[in-house]
Design a protein around this motif. Sequence first.
Motif, PDB file in Angstrom:
ATOM      1  N   GLY A 188       0.828  -1.207   0.000  1.00 55.41           N
ATOM      2  CA  GLY A 188       0.000   0.000   0.000  1.00 55.41           C
ATOM      3  C   GLY A 188       0.854   1.246   0.000  1.00 55.41           C
ATOM      4  N   PRO A 189       1.071   1.864   1.170  1.00 57.96           N
ATOM      5  CA  PRO A 189       1.880   3.088   1.178  1.00 57.96           C
ATOM      6  C   PRO A 189       3.339   2.764   0.848  1.00 57.96           C
ATOM      7  CG  PRO A 189       1.369   2.380   3.411  1.00 57.96           C
ATOM      8  CD  PRO A 189       0.638   1.454   2.500  1.00 57.96           C
ATOM      9  N   PRO A 190       4.115   3.773   0.471  1.00 57.64           N
ATOM     10  CA  PRO A 190       5.534   3.499   0.194  1.00 57.64           C
ATOM     11  C   PRO A 190       6.206   2.851   1.402  1.00 57.64           C
ATOM     12  CG  PRO A 190       4.960   5.735  -0.441  1.00 57.64           C
ATOM     13  CD  PRO A 190       3.768   5.180   0.287  1.00 57.64           C
ATOM     14  N   HIS A 191       7.106   1.952   1.137  1.00 63.77           N
ATOM     15  CA  HIS A 191       7.836   1.306   2.228  1.00 63.77           C
ATOM     16  C   HIS A 191       8.734   2.317   2.929  1.00 63.77           C
ATOM     17  CE1 HIS A 191       6.559  -2.445   0.362  1.00 63.77           C
ATOM     18  NE2 HIS A 191       6.965  -3.062   1.455  1.00 63.77           N
ATOM     19  N   SER A 192       9.129   1.942   4.133  1.00 63.28           N
ATOM     20  CA  SER A 192      10.056   2.772   4.912  1.00 63.28           C
ATOM     21  C   SER A 192      11.407   2.068   4.932  1.00 63.28           C
ATOM     22  CB  SER A 192       9.500   2.894   6.335  1.00 63.28           C
ATOM     23  OG  SER A 192      10.538   3.030   7.267  1.00 63.28           O
ATOM     24  N   PHE A 193      12.467   2.824   4.692  1.00 67.92           N
ATOM     25  CA  PHE A 193      13.815   2.236   4.814  1.00 67.92           C
ATOM     26  C   PHE A 193      14.007   1.697   6.233  1.00 67.92           C
ATOM     27  CE2 PHE A 193      14.710   5.270   1.332  1.00 67.92           C
ATOM     28  CZ  PHE A 193      15.422   4.466   0.479  1.00 67.92           C
ATOM     29  N   ALA A 194      13.641   2.519   7.221  1.00 66.94           N
ATOM     30  CA  ALA A 194      13.918   2.154   8.621  1.00 66.94           C
ATOM     31  C   ALA A 194      13.157   0.894   9.025  1.00 66.94           C
ATOM     32  CB  ALA A 194      13.561   3.317   9.540  1.00 66.94           C
ATOM     33  N   ALA A 195      11.924   0.752   8.541  1.00 73.76           N
ATOM     34  CA  ALA A 195      11.108  -0.401   8.963  1.00 73.76           C
ATOM     35  C   ALA A 195      11.684  -1.721   8.466  1.00 73.76           C
ATOM     36  CB  ALA A 195       9.676  -0.229   8.466  1.00 73.76           C
ATOM     37  N   THR A 196      12.495  -1.675   7.414  1.00 77.01           N
ATOM     38  CA  THR A 196      13.040  -2.939   6.897  1.00 77.01           C
ATOM     39  C   THR A 196      14.044  -3.562   7.863  1.00 77.01           C
ATOM     40  OG1 THR A 196      14.892  -1.943   5.674  1.00 77.01           O
ATOM     41  CG2 THR A 196      12.775  -2.157   4.496  1.00 77.01           C
ATOM     42  N   LEU A 197      14.464  -2.787   8.870  1.00 80.20           N
ATOM     43  CA  LEU A 197      15.436  -3.340   9.831  1.00 80.20           C
ATOM     44  C   LEU A 197      14.795  -4.315  10.809  1.00 80.20           C
ATOM     45  CD1 LEU A 197      17.411  -0.084  10.683  1.00 80.20           C
ATOM     46  CD2 LEU A 197      18.043  -1.881   9.073  1.00 80.20           C
ATOM     47  N   HIS A 198      13.475  -4.320  10.892  1.00 82.44           N
ATOM     48  CA  HIS A 198      12.795  -5.135  11.904  1.00 82.44           C
ATOM     49  C   HIS A 198      12.566  -6.548  11.377  1.00 82.44           C
ATOM     50  CE1 HIS A 198      11.072  -0.976  13.088  1.00 82.44           C
ATOM     51  NE2 HIS A 198      12.290  -1.146  13.566  1.00 82.44           N
ATOM     52  N   ILE A 199      13.602  -7.326  11.352  1.00 78.63           N
ATOM     53  CA  ILE A 199      13.479  -8.632  10.674  1.00 78.63           C
ATOM     54  C   ILE A 199      12.797  -9.695  11.540  1.00 78.63           C
ATOM     55  CG2 ILE A 199      15.451  -8.163   9.180  1.00 78.63           C
ATOM     56  CD1 ILE A 199      16.954 -10.296  10.755  1.00 78.63           C
ATOM     57  N   LEU A 200      12.480  -9.349  12.787  1.00 85.09           N
ATOM     58  CA  LEU A 200      11.684 -10.300  13.580  1.00 85.09           C
ATOM     59  C   LEU A 200      10.180 -10.088  13.383  1.00 85.09           C
ATOM     60  CD1 LEU A 200      13.582 -10.711  16.956  1.00 85.09           C
ATOM     61  CD2 LEU A 200      13.677 -12.103  14.886  1.00 85.09           C
ATOM     62  N   GLU A 201       9.800  -9.033  12.675  1.00 86.78           N
ATOM     63  CA  GLU A 201       8.378  -8.839  12.379  1.00 86.78           C
ATOM     64  C   GLU A 201       7.915  -9.936  11.427  1.00 86.78           C
ATOM     65  OE1 GLU A 201       6.317  -5.672  12.629  1.00 86.78           O
ATOM     66  OE2 GLU A 201       7.584  -5.117  14.322  1.00 86.78           O
ATOM     67  N   GLU A 202       6.636 -10.196  11.465  1.00 90.11           N
ATOM     68  CA  GLU A 202       6.077 -11.179  10.529  1.00 90.11           C
ATOM     69  C   GLU A 202       5.108 -10.418   9.639  1.00 90.11           C
ATOM     70  OE1 GLU A 202       4.996 -14.769  12.482  1.00 90.11           O
ATOM     71  OE2 GLU A 202       6.996 -14.913  13.340  1.00 90.11           O
ATOM     72  N   ASN A 203       5.518 -10.173   8.421  1.00 94.27           N
ATOM     73  CA  ASN A 203       4.807  -9.213   7.575  1.00 94.27           C
ATOM     74  C   ASN A 203       3.826  -9.850   6.602  1.00 94.27           C
ATOM     75  OD1 ASN A 203       5.986  -6.990   8.732  1.00 94.27           O
ATOM     76  ND2 ASN A 203       7.772  -7.069   7.392  1.00 94.27           N
ATOM     77  N   MET A 204       3.703 -11.170   6.661  1.00 96.59           N
ATOM     78  CA  MET A 204       2.830 -11.814   5.681  1.00 96.59           C
ATOM     79  C   MET A 204       1.403 -11.922   6.209  1.00 96.59           C
ATOM     80  SD  MET A 204       5.282 -14.593   4.121  1.00 96.59           S
ATOM     81  CE  MET A 204       4.168 -14.644   2.765  1.00 96.59           C
ATOM     82  N   VAL A 205       0.479 -11.742   5.308  1.00 98.45           N
ATOM     83  CA  VAL A 205      -0.932 -11.950   5.641  1.00 98.45           C
ATOM     84  C   VAL A 205      -1.537 -12.847   4.557  1.00 98.45           C
ATOM     85  CG1 VAL A 205      -1.298  -9.794   6.893  1.00 98.45           C
ATOM     86  CG2 VAL A 205      -1.570  -9.828   4.420  1.00 98.45           C
ATOM     87  N   VAL A 206      -2.664 -13.443   4.911  1.00 97.61           N
ATOM     88  CA  VAL A 206      -3.371 -14.247   3.920  1.00 97.61           C
ATOM     89  C   VAL A 206      -4.415 -13.348   3.276  1.00 97.61           C
ATOM     90  CG1 VAL A 206      -4.919 -16.188   3.620  1.00 97.61           C
ATOM     91  CG2 VAL A 206      -2.959 -16.387   5.137  1.00 97.61           C
ATOM     92  N   LYS A 207      -4.334 -13.206   1.962  1.00 93.81           N
ATOM     93  CA  LYS A 207      -5.228 -12.278   1.277  1.00 93.81           C
ATOM     94  C   LYS A 207      -6.516 -12.981   0.856  1.00 93.81           C
ATOM     95  CE  LYS A 207      -5.186  -8.657  -2.152  1.00 93.81           C
ATOM     96  NZ  LYS A 207      -4.519  -8.122  -3.310  1.00 93.81           N
ATOM     97  N   ARG A 208      -6.337 -14.166   0.277  1.00 95.25           N
ATOM     98  CA  ARG A 208      -7.516 -14.936  -0.128  1.00 95.25           C
ATOM     99  C   ARG A 208      -7.701 -16.064   0.863  1.00 95.25           C
ATOM    100  NH1 ARG A 208      -5.096 -15.070  -5.256  1.00 95.25           N
ATOM    101  NH2 ARG A 208      -4.543 -17.242  -4.985  1.00 95.25           N
ATOM    102  N   GLU A 209      -8.923 -16.502   0.959  1.00 88.50           N
ATOM    103  CA  GLU A 209      -9.157 -17.643   1.843  1.00 88.50           C
ATOM    104  C   GLU A 209      -8.391 -18.852   1.310  1.00 88.50           C
ATOM    105  OE1 GLU A 209     -12.988 -19.991   3.423  1.00 88.50           O
ATOM    106  OE2 GLU A 209     -13.223 -17.858   3.012  1.00 88.50           O
ATOM    107  N   MET A 210      -7.691 -19.532   2.182  1.00 86.70           N
ATOM    108  CA  MET A 210      -6.932 -20.718   1.745  1.00 86.70           C
ATOM    109  C   MET A 210      -7.551 -21.942   2.398  1.00 86.70           C
ATOM    110  SD  MET A 210      -2.969 -19.813   2.066  1.00 86.70           S
ATOM    111  CE  MET A 210      -2.306 -18.282   1.503  1.00 86.70           C
ATOM    112  N   ALA A 211      -7.719 -22.981   1.615  1.00 84.14           N
ATOM    113  CA  ALA A 211      -8.270 -24.217   2.171  1.00 84.14           C
ATOM    114  C   ALA A 211      -7.227 -24.836   3.097  1.00 84.14           C
ATOM    115  CB  ALA A 211      -8.613 -25.170   1.048  1.00 84.14           C
TER     116      ALA A 211
END
Length: 324
Positions: free
Chosen positions: A174-197
Amino acid sequence: MITKSKDELIARLAPAGFTFSQFQLVSEGHYETFDADWNYKDIPHLNALHKLVNSYPSSISDDIVTSVNLQTVGGFILPMIVVNYHSGQDRQTYYTSFLNLLLIVETHWRSLGPNQTRVETSYAIGSRWYLKFLHPIVQRLITKNYRQLMSEDLPMRERRGSLRDWGYAYRTDGPPHSFAATLHILEENMVVKREMATPAPETVPTAQLDGARAADFFTNRSDHWGLRLRLDNGHLQVYPRMCPHEGACLDEQPIERSTVRCPWHARILRPLATLAYPFAPDAAPVDLRHHRLVPSPKGLTIEYKDAPLAEKADPTEQAPAMTL
Ligand code: FES
Ligand SMILES: [Fe+2]
């Protein structure tokens, strides 16, 4: 904040007697524009993934990073002061200099359709007129370096494109990425967009588990459902096939000292579970975030849970010390 594009910088420098040679390099691939934006802002992958560059940032914010990059060119290490900033919608600009030469680069990405993106990188090599004979040599070196960088970056972007095909997306889309936020490698940035069986339970028979001594056994596919089984010293170790940070595939990564190092940002992943093997007849099931492992004399039954992807990692997990 005031930002200047490549062309604005050139317009300012031309009256100072600088002459520029410009050229463009283009790549296309199966990924979204967000993946290009992320890739160009992503600081930790420079040292973890790229072979010819090591980056030592001196200041990092959402929109700009300044660093000393040690770039290998023709076998020699070239120190470069690099300023890299968000310069507009779907655009990033960076510049550096070496000896009497200036280099201004602008990368722009645009969508060619669903999950298909074109990235155009424009280079301007600048100097006083009497050094213009060096421009074609520098252009050749840059083109060679670009090919090497793309051979490492494109698989990463296209892996994200494949995950999108499977129904995943990223919290940071969505919004432009942040350089600084890329340092947080313990974050879990994935979401499920479509319903998955949710996959049906499967049983890995004992005969196949025995084979996991010589070669790892992989279940399902390389997403958050997939598991990698390894027999080691009387234990069955269960590893993820996908890094929960940004979705790197971990299948090809060596297991060393019971850990896997993520190829994109060097996060160190431990086994999700370790079970004594062969299984005792009364061995208890093990509950994981996305799986329930049920050992029995017949083998290991894997049940899949319909649990949401988490945004925060296991708090006991460790990020490697980052060389920044
Ligand atoms: S994808 Fe970033 S550490 Fe694995
Ligand atoms: Fe890169």
